[in-house]
Design a protein around this motif. Structure first.
Motif, short mmCIF file in Angstrom:
data_model
loop_
_atom_site.label_atom_id
_atom_site.label_comp_id
_atom_site.label_asym_id
_atom_site.label_seq_id
_atom_site.Cartn_x
_atom_site.Cartn_y
_atom_site.Cartn_z
N ILE A 100 44.84 30.34 33.57
CA ILE A 100 44.60 31.82 33.89
C ILE A 100 45.49 32.72 33.50
O ILE A 100 46.80 32.42 33.12
CB ILE A 100 44.76 31.93 35.62
CG1 ILE A 100 46.09 31.66 36.16
CG2 ILE A 100 43.78 31.00 36.19
CD1 ILE A 100 46.31 31.89 37.58
N PRO A 101 45.31 33.99 32.88
CA PRO A 101 46.07 34.91 32.58
C PRO A 101 47.11 35.09 33.44
O PRO A 101 46.98 35.15 34.68
CB PRO A 101 45.12 36.00 32.12
CG PRO A 101 43.88 35.70 32.34
CD PRO A 101 43.98 34.54 33.21
N ARG A 102 48.48 35.56 32.78
CA ARG A 102 49.58 36.02 33.65
C ARG A 102 49.32 37.44 34.20
O ARG A 102 48.82 38.48 33.53
CB ARG A 102 50.63 36.13 32.57
CG ARG A 102 52.08 36.33 33.56
CD ARG A 102 53.31 36.53 32.52
NE ARG A 102 53.40 35.30 31.78
CZ ARG A 102 54.11 34.39 32.06
NH1 ARG A 102 54.78 34.51 33.06
NH2 ARG A 102 54.24 33.27 31.30
N ARG A 103 49.47 37.33 35.63
CA ARG A 103 49.29 38.78 36.28
C ARG A 103 50.51 39.08 37.09
O ARG A 103 51.51 38.33 36.95
CB ARG A 103 48.07 38.66 37.45
CG ARG A 103 46.96 38.31 36.81
CD ARG A 103 46.38 39.32 35.75
NE ARG A 103 44.96 38.85 35.29
CZ ARG A 103 44.56 39.54 34.40
NH1 ARG A 103 44.96 40.74 33.76
NH2 ARG A 103 43.36 39.29 33.90
N THR A 104 50.81 40.61 37.52
CA THR A 104 51.84 41.00 38.04
C THR A 104 51.87 40.78 39.37
O THR A 104 53.14 40.71 39.98
CB THR A 104 51.98 42.52 37.73
OG1 THR A 104 50.89 42.99 38.07
CG2 THR A 104 52.28 42.57 35.94
N GLU A 116 42.26 35.44 40.11
CA GLU A 116 42.30 34.79 38.99
C GLU A 116 41.89 33.26 39.36
O GLU A 116 40.95 32.80 38.64
CB GLU A 116 43.23 34.94 37.73
CG GLU A 116 43.38 36.30 37.29
CD GLU A 116 42.13 36.46 36.43
OE1 GLU A 116 41.36 35.67 35.94
OE2 GLU A 116 41.70 37.83 36.04
N CYS A 117 42.61 32.88 40.42
CA CYS A 117 42.44 31.25 40.59
C CYS A 117 41.05 31.00 41.22
O CYS A 117 40.14 30.20 40.98
CB CYS A 117 43.58 30.82 41.45
SG CYS A 117 45.15 30.65 40.81
N GLU A 118 40.59 31.88 42.11
CA GLU A 118 39.42 32.10 43.02
C GLU A 118 38.16 32.12 41.67
O GLU A 118 37.46 31.30 41.73
CB GLU A 118 39.10 33.09 43.94
CG GLU A 118 37.98 32.94 44.85
CD GLU A 118 38.10 34.15 45.83
OE1 GLU A 118 38.05 35.15 45.32
OE2 GLU A 118 38.03 33.41 47.05
N LYS A 119 38.28 32.90 40.91
CA LYS A 119 37.46 32.98 40.03
C LYS A 119 37.30 31.79 38.99
O LYS A 119 36.28 31.39 38.66
CB LYS A 119 37.63 34.28 38.97
CG LYS A 119 36.47 34.55 37.82
CD LYS A 119 37.08 35.71 36.97
CE LYS A 119 35.93 35.89 35.88
NZ LYS A 119 36.84 37.07 34.88
N ALA A 120 38.51 31.35 38.52
CA ALA A 120 38.16 29.99 37.60
C ALA A 120 37.68 28.81 38.65
O ALA A 120 36.85 28.04 37.98
CB ALA A 120 39.67 29.61 37.42
N VAL A 121 37.86 28.80 39.85
CA VAL A 121 37.29 27.68 40.70
C VAL A 121 35.89 28.00 40.62
O VAL A 121 35.12 26.98 40.73
CB VAL A 121 38.02 27.64 42.05
CG1 VAL A 121 37.25 26.72 42.98
CG2 VAL A 121 39.50 27.22 41.97
N LEU A 122 35.34 29.04 40.96
CA LEU A 122 34.06 29.46 41.22
C LEU A 122 33.18 29.17 39.90
O LEU A 122 32.17 28.58 40.03
CB LEU A 122 33.63 30.99 41.52
CG LEU A 122 34.05 31.08 42.87
CD1 LEU A 122 34.10 32.78 43.29
CD2 LEU A 122 33.11 30.76 43.82
N MET A 123 33.73 29.61 38.47
CA MET A 123 33.38 29.40 37.63
C MET A 123 32.98 27.79 37.27
O MET A 123 31.78 27.31 36.72
CB MET A 123 34.00 30.13 36.32
CG MET A 123 33.95 31.61 36.57
SD MET A 123 34.96 32.29 35.30
CE MET A 123 34.27 32.22 33.65
N ASN A 124 33.91 27.10 37.70
CA ASN A 124 33.92 25.76 37.39
C ASN A 124 32.98 24.95 38.16
O ASN A 124 32.01 23.95 37.71
CB ASN A 124 35.35 24.87 37.43
CG ASN A 124 35.22 23.57 37.42
OD1 ASN A 124 35.18 22.93 36.23
ND2 ASN A 124 35.47 22.77 38.50
N ALA A 125 32.77 25.46 39.51
CA ALA A 125 31.89 24.64 40.42
C ALA A 125 30.26 25.19 40.01
O ALA A 125 29.62 24.27 39.93
CB ALA A 125 32.21 25.16 41.69
N LEU A 126 30.24 26.44 39.48
CA LEU A 126 29.02 26.63 39.09
C LEU A 126 28.43 25.82 37.93
O LEU A 126 27.43 25.55 37.64
CB LEU A 126 28.84 28.41 38.80
CG LEU A 126 29.03 29.18 40.04
CD1 LEU A 126 29.13 30.49 39.76
CD2 LEU A 126 27.55 29.08 40.77
#
Length: 560
Positions: A501-505, A513-523
């Motif tokens: 995931i990209p670095r965030r502040t 970002e973690c949630e988005k990556a998990v959802l994209m992977n599962a889909l």
């Protein structure tokens, strides 16, 4: 019989009504021939037009055209298939080219027509050769024809039980069709064969000139060689050889086998190989996708039903267990079974009996069950969503089909095999340059063999030159170098999923970002089947829809 002499034929002199029927038929056939001339460059559309004509003239339920590749009835290739799906306004039939899972050809009848060269009419038969005492399910008419000088074709026409069976005099309808319409299809098939021969060597000078032009800028073509196969499975990697050795050991046993692997790896192909290699090879192989139909429909599909069992049950119907008696039943996506269906399937496996819906009688069956899943069944057992006793009953032997990225050495063999199939089907042959092959070998193939097949087919369709270059392939490969790939934003290393995931502040941005990556992977892993994703992630369906909308996820973003 041509138009100049049909007025004096014996058939037309029998009665004025008969004369009118035959004359009307010739008018209809001439109209069909006129339609065929409009698409005479497209053999597949011609096949469909021909089948539609025969379905209407003979009031059939299904029709298929097959070709005998070896001229001996041994290797049959299916061309177009059509089936009647309903009746529109008036007498017009609604015809579709969608497959029918309930219907399978009787290859014994087809081979008889091919070997004899004469039409075959059977007033009652099963889709496959059946043992004594099993009721008939179809009336069949097989009509062989000369597709090309070196290849025969067969029109396979079927009527369902309840319809009047084919009569010998209906051959006259097919013969009239053959006289008027068949020459158009024969010419199109011959021209396609000529194009295929030219692409393989008849026009060698032109091909070599084109190849030299491409190779000078992009390297030499990838080398060929004999394609290693095992009962239809292409490859010779170490992981495949271990699987083949295991299949040889278990092929003649009745052990149930559980096949696991990612989507597109060829789990059903392996199941067919186990069946074809073993002692049940002469019986039927039947497959069913447990995740594609509802629980109620799946129960009737597997176990059958009797007349009056429910609304619409107008007749007795055998289930897949009974149809596969003596053979093999392959259940794909077994992890999607409901709790109720798991219990009923367990009883069938334990006792070797089934009870059709609505019946008080049990039916004893001898079926070897093979199953497959792209989900971890042991994990489902731990979660309590899959019965442990059913898991151990099915998982007597477990075979894991490796993803394509773990057997990259098989890619050149797969490429040649797939390109040969495309050349045979489309009449166009292309070759891959060395750098193009390297591009394929550097890709991770998250969609496995299915994705490789689609990429190669697109290359043939959009390509203009004989040799496929690296520049043509790269736009079709959306991933990076070969690695253990899980999904968008995720990578598997030593059985652990690592998110990228990209670095965030802020903390909330990182979590998002973690949630988005998990959802994209599962889909992607579940090919955007949202019901499966909710089960895998154990979240409510509405929550999934809200998150997809929140992050703006789109199907193209997960490359499935």
């Amino acid at each position: 019989m041509d138009q100049t002499d049909f007025s004096t034929s014996t058939e037309l002199q029998e009665s004025p009504v008969k004369t009118r029927e035959v004359a009307d038929r010739y008018v209809r056939l001439r109209d069909v021939a006129s339609d065929m001339l409009k698409v005479r460059e497209d053999p597949r559309r011609l096949e469909q037009t021909v089948l539609d004509c025969l379905l209407r003239e003979l009031r059939c339920e299904r029709g298929t055209v097959l070709y005998d590749e070896q001229g001996t009835g041994g290797a049959l290739r299916t061309g177009s298939s059509r089936r009647v799906t309903g009746q529109g306004p008036g007498e017009q039939l609604e015809i579709s080219d969608e497959g029918d899972p309930e219907f399978s050809l009787n290859h014994r009848i087809v081979k008889k027509a091919v070997s004899s060269g004469e039409p075959v009419v059977i007033k009652g038969c099963l889709g496959e050769p059946a043992s004594e005492g099993i009721e008939v399910s179809h009336s069949v008419l097989c009509f062989p024809f000369s597709a090309t000088p070196e290849r025969l074709g067969v029109f396979y026409l079927a009527r369902a039980v309840g319809e009047s069976p084919f009569e010998e005099n209906e051959l006259a309808v097919v013969q009239d069709f053959a006289l008027i319409c068949l020459p158009i299809l024969q010419r199109a098939l011959l021209e396609k064969e000529i194009r295929r021969v030219r692409s393989e060597g008849a026009d060698a000078a032109s091909e070599e000139a084109s190849a030299e032009e491409e190779e000078s800028a992009d390297g030499e073509p990838a080398p060929g060689g004999e394609v290693p196969t095992f009962h239809g499975i292409v490859g010779n990697s170490e992981k495949l050889r271990k699987i083949f050795e295991l299949v040889e050991k278990i092929k003649d046993t009745d052990f149930n086998v559980c096949i696991v692997g990612e989507s597109g790896t060829g789990k059903e192909l392996l199941a067919r190989a186990i069946h074809e290699a073993g002692k049940r090879r002469d019986a039927r192989f039947i497959s069913e996708n447990c995740g594609a139909i509802s629980e109620t429909l799946l129960e009737s599909e597997l176990f059958g039903y009797v007349r009056g069992a429910f609304t619409g049950a107008d007749d007795n119907r055998k289930g897949l267990f009974e149809l596969a008696d003596g053979g093999t039943l392959f259940l794909d996506e077994i992890g999607d079974l409901s709790e109720g269906m798991q219990r009923k399937l367990l009883r069938a496996l334990q006792e070797g009996v089934i009870r059709p819906i609505g019946s008080k009688k049990i039916v004893r069956v001898d079926v070897r069950v093979l199953c497959a899943s792209n989900r971890d069944l042991r994990h489902l057992v731990e979660q309590g969503t899959f019965r442990a006793d059913l898991y151990y009953r099915l998982n007597v032997i477990s075979i894991e089909v490796p993803p394509l990225r773990e057997r990259m050495e098989d890619i050149p063999h797969l490429v040649r095999h797939i390109m040969d199939e495309i050349a045979r089907d489309e009449g166009v042959r292309r070759r891959l340059s060395e750098s193009a092959m390297k591009a394929l070998l550097s890709y991770s193939w998250p969609g496995n063999v299915r994705e490789l097949t689609n990429v190669l087919r697109r290359l043939v369709v959009i390509g203009k030159r004989r040799v496929v270059t690296r520049k043509e392939i790269l736009p079709l490969l959306s991933g990076g170098p070969a690695r253990s790939y899980v999904g968008e934003g995720a990578e598997e290393i030593e059985n652990q999923i690592v998110l990228r995931i990209p670095r965030r502040t802020t903390f909330n941005e990182i979590i998002a970002e973690c949630e988005k990556a998990v959802l994209m992977n599962a889909l992607r892993e579940n090919r955007w089947n949202k019901s499966r994703v909710t089960k895998v992630l154990q979240i409510p369906r509405q929550s999934l829809y809200n998150k997809i909308a929140r992050y703006g996820l789109k199907r193209s973003a997960v490359r499935d």
